[in-house]
Design a protein around this motif. Structure first.
Motif, mmCIF file in Angstrom:
data_model
loop_
_atom_site.group_PDB
_atom_site.id
_atom_site.type_symbol
_atom_site.label_atom_id
_atom_site.label_comp_id
_atom_site.label_asym_id
_atom_site.label_seq_id
_atom_site.Cartn_x
_atom_site.Cartn_y
_atom_site.Cartn_z
ATOM 1 N N LYS A 159 0.844 -1.187 0.000
ATOM 2 C CA LYS A 159 0.000 0.000 0.000
ATOM 3 C C LYS A 159 0.880 1.237 0.000
ATOM 4 O O LYS A 159 2.085 1.164 0.254
ATOM 5 N N SER A 160 0.277 2.390 -0.293
ATOM 6 C CA SER A 160 1.038 3.623 -0.451
ATOM 7 C C SER A 160 1.035 4.450 0.824
ATOM 8 O O SER A 160 0.154 4.332 1.672
ATOM 9 N N GLN B 143 12.385 0.805 8.106
ATOM 10 C CA GLN B 143 12.206 -0.620 8.329
ATOM 11 C C GLN B 143 11.524 -0.900 9.665
ATOM 12 O O GLN B 143 10.649 -1.765 9.759
ATOM 13 N N GLN B 144 11.889 -0.146 10.706
ATOM 14 C CA GLN B 144 11.372 -0.413 12.046
ATOM 15 C C GLN B 144 9.958 0.122 12.244
ATOM 16 O O GLN B 144 9.120 -0.538 12.865
ATOM 17 N N ASP B 145 9.684 1.319 11.730
ATOM 18 C CA ASP B 145 8.452 2.020 12.095
ATOM 19 C C ASP B 145 7.345 1.947 11.048
ATOM 20 O O ASP B 145 6.200 2.290 11.360
ATOM 21 N N LEU C 100 -1.281 5.920 4.485
ATOM 22 C CA LEU C 100 -0.553 5.990 5.740
ATOM 23 C C LEU C 100 0.346 7.228 5.750
ATOM 24 O O LEU C 100 1.139 7.435 4.841
ATOM 25 N N ARG C 101 0.200 8.034 6.779
ATOM 26 C CA ARG C 101 1.135 9.137 6.973
ATOM 27 C C ARG C 101 2.416 8.580 7.576
ATOM 28 O O ARG C 101 2.377 7.718 8.453
ATOM 29 N N LEU C 102 3.573 9.057 7.084
ATOM 30 C CA LEU C 102 4.839 8.551 7.590
ATOM 31 C C LEU C 102 4.909 8.696 9.106
ATOM 32 O O LEU C 102 4.547 9.735 9.653
ATOM 33 N N ARG D 154 5.980 -0.292 3.203
ATOM 34 C CA ARG D 154 7.415 -0.011 3.225
ATOM 35 C C ARG D 154 7.971 0.362 1.854
ATOM 36 O O ARG D 154 8.808 1.256 1.714
ATOM 37 N N THR D 155 7.529 -0.324 0.827
ATOM 38 C CA THR D 155 8.031 -0.032 -0.522
ATOM 39 C C THR D 155 7.728 1.392 -0.928
ATOM 40 O O THR D 155 8.585 2.129 -1.429
#
Length: 472
Positions: A267-268, A401-403, A278-280, A409-410
Motif C-alpha cells: 500500500k502507499s 524498516q522499524q516504524d 498511511l502518513r509517515l 514499506r516499498t
C-alpha cells in the motif's frame, strides 16, 4: 702468386660466393633471427601479463560475486540489484567526468553561465517530475523491472545525443544532460522501492542498502579511470563509453527476478496526510528532515565548491585546479565509503540519535570551513559531508524498516528517495546562486547560516516520544 680462393687445396677455408667476409659485418640472417627472437619474447611477455591480469580480474570477479550472493542474496535475487547498481554508478561516473570536462572546466573563468543554465533546466523540470515519480511507480508497480530498465535506456540514448552535441558544439548538450540526471533520479526511486521485494529473510534493509551502496562505490571506482582515459580523446568518447555501460544495465534490469514486480499486499504512504493512505511515522518524518539538510549540503558542496576552487584556487594550486577539486570532492566520496563501513559497525546505535549527530556534525564543519577557509578545512568539510550523508541515509532506512508497516514499506522508500533527490537539486541551486566572485567568506557564510538554522529547526521540532503509525 696468391692462392685461388676457390681452390679446394688453398691453405685457408673456402669462401662461397653467397657468403660475406668477416669485415662486412654479421650475416644478414642473424639480424632477422634476433628480431624474431625479440618479437617472440615480447609476445610471451605480453601473453604472461595478459594471463596474470586475467587471473586477477577473474579472482576479483569471483570474490565480488561471492560477496553479492552472500546471506541468501543470490537466491532471493538481491544480488542482481547489487550488480545492477554497480553498472548504474559506473555509467553515472562516466557522465560526471564528461560533464566536468565539457561544462565545468571548458572555460575556467566563464563556466558559471552554462552551468547556471544547466541547473535551471535541471531544477524546474525536476521540481515537477520528482513528486510524480513515486505515484507513477505506485500505479505501475507491476512493471518495476521495465521501469528500471527504461531509466538505463533513457540515459544511454541521452549519452549518444550528448556525445554528438559535444563533438559539434550543439546546444543539445544541456537537455540531454538534463535527461541523464532526471533518469538517474528516477532510477534511485525505482531501485529503493524494489529492494524490499527481493530482501532475503536473513538480511535487514539497512544491510542490504549498505551492500548496494558499496557496490556503487566499487563500480564508480572501476569506471572512473576508464572514463577519464576515454575523455582524453574528447568528452564525447567518455559519453559513448557511458552509453555502452547503460546498454548493459538495461539488459540486466530486464533480467531481474520476477519477484521485483510482485506488489501483492503493498500500500502507499503520503508525506501530507492524504486520506486513505498511511502518513509517515513521526520518527521517520523527523529523520527525513535531517537527511534533507544533509543532502542539500551535499548538492551545495558539489556545485559551489567546484566553481569556487576552479575560479579562485588556493595559492600555489593555480595550475592544478582539477587535482584541487578532486581532493575536496574526492574527500566527500571517501567519506561516503567510510560512512557505509561505519554503518555496519554501528547497528546498535539509536538511528534517531544518529541523524541528529550527523546533522550537527555537518553544521559544525560548515562553520569551520566558513571561518577558517583553507585547503585542510575544505578537505575536512568534504569528508564530514560524505560520512554524514552515508550514516544519515542508513539511519533513515533503518527507521523506515522499524516504524513503517511492511505493506507500506516499498512506497515509503520511494517517497523518501524522491524527497532527498529534490533536496540535492535545491542545494545545487543555492550553490549556483552564490557567485564565487563574492569570496568564499560570503558563500560559505551563507551556507553555514542556512544549515545551522535548519539544524536548529529540526532539533527543536523533534518528536518527544515514539508514536505508533496510523492510517489516515
Amino acid at each position: 702468386m696468391p692462392a685461388d680462393p676457390y681452390d679446394d687445396t688453398a691453405p685457408w677455408p673456402r669462401v662461397d660466393q653467397g657468403e660475406q667476409t668477416s669485415h662486412e659485418g654479421p650475416p644478414h640472417d642473424n639480424g632477422e633471427s634476433t628480431a624474431r627472437r625479440a618479437a617472440e619474447a615480447t609476445t610471451r611477455g605480453a601473453t604472461a601479463t595478459g594471463r596474470a591480469t586475467g587471473r586477477a580480474a577473474s579472482y576479483a570477479l569471483r570474490r565480488a560475486r561471492t560477496a553479492s550472493h552472500a546471506q541468501g542474496a543470490g537466491e532471493s535475487g538481491l544480488s542482481r540489484v547489487i550488480e545492477l547498481h554497480a553498472f548504474n554508478a559506473a555509467g553515472d561516473a562516466a557522465v560526471a567526468i564528461s560533464l566536468a570536462g565539457t561544462i565545468f572546466f571548458a572555460d575556467p573563468g566563464g563556466a558559471r553561465g552554462p552551468v547556471a543554465l544547466f541547473l535551471v533546466l535541471t531544477m524546474l523540470p525536476f521540481a515537477v517530475v520528482a513528486p510524480l515519480i513515486g505515484p507513477f511507480l505506485d500505479r505501475f508497480s507491476h512493471g518495476r523491472r521495465w521501469a528500471i530498465g527504461a531509466t538505463f535506456a533513457a540515459r544511454g540514448l541521452c549519452c549518444i545525443v550528448a556525445a554528438d552535441a559535444v563533438a559539434s558544439g550543439s546546444f543539445l548538450l544541456y537537455p540531454s544532460a538534463l535527461g541523464c540526471l532526471v533518469a538517474s533520479k528516477a532510477y534511485g526511486v525505482a531501485r529503493a522501492a524494489t529492494v524490499p521485494r527481493l530482501l532475503p529473510p536473513t538480511m535487514t534493509l539497512v544491510k542490504a542498502n549498505s551492500r548496494i551502496s558499496l557496490a556503487g562505490v566499487v563500480g564508480a571506482a572501476v569506471s572512473g579511470p576508464l572514463a577519464a582515459g576515454a575523455a582524453l580523446a574528447g568528452g564525447q568518447w567518455s559519453l559513448r563509453y557511458a552509453f555502452v555501460v547503460f546498454a548493459a544495465g538495461t539488459i540486466l534490469a530486464i533480467l531481474l527476478p520476477g519477484r521485483a514486480d510482485a506488489s501483492a499486499g503493498e500500500k502507499s504512504v503520503t508525506l501530507t496526510g492524504e486520506r486513505q493512505k498511511l502518513r509517515l511515522p513521526v520518527h521517520v518524518a523527523f529523520a527525513l528532515r535531517c537527511n534533507a539538510g544533509l543532502r542539500m549540503l551535499s548538492g551545495f558542496l558539489t556545485i559551489y565548491m567546484a566553481f569556487l576552487l576552479n575560479q579562485d584556487p588556493f595559492p600555489g594550486w593555480e595550475d592544478r585546479r582539477t587535482l584541487l577539486l578532486g581532493l575536496v570532492i574526492g574527500a566527500a566520496g571517501l567519506g561516503n565509503t567510510v560512512g557505509l563501513g561505519l554503518g555496519n559497525l554501528l547497528r546498535r546505535v539509536n538511528p534517531t540519535i544518529t541523524v541528529v549527530v550527523v546533522l550537527l556534525a555537518d553544521a559544525v564543519a560548515a562553520l569551520l570551513v566558513a571561518v577558517f577557509y583553507s585547503l585542510p578545512t575544505a578537505v575536512i568539510f568534504g569528508l564530514v559531508v560524505g560520512i554524514a550523508q552515508a550514516l544519515g541515509k542508513l539511519a533513515l532506512d533503518s527507521l523506515i524498516q522499524q516504524d513503517t508497516p511492511e505493506q507500506y514499506r516499498t512506497s515509503a522508500f520511494a517517497r523518501s528517495e524522491t524527497f532527498l533527490q529534490l533536496s540535492w537539486v535545491i542545494g545545487g541551486a543555492i550553490g549556483i546562486a552564490l557567485d564565487p566572485a563574492w569570496g568564499p567568506g560570503v558563500g560559505l557564510g551563507v551556507l553555514s547560516a542556512l544549515i545551522v538554522a535548519w539544524t536548529a529547526y529540526v532539533v527543536l521540532t523533534r518528536p518527544r516520544e515514539r508514536a505508533e503509525p496510523r492510517v489516515g
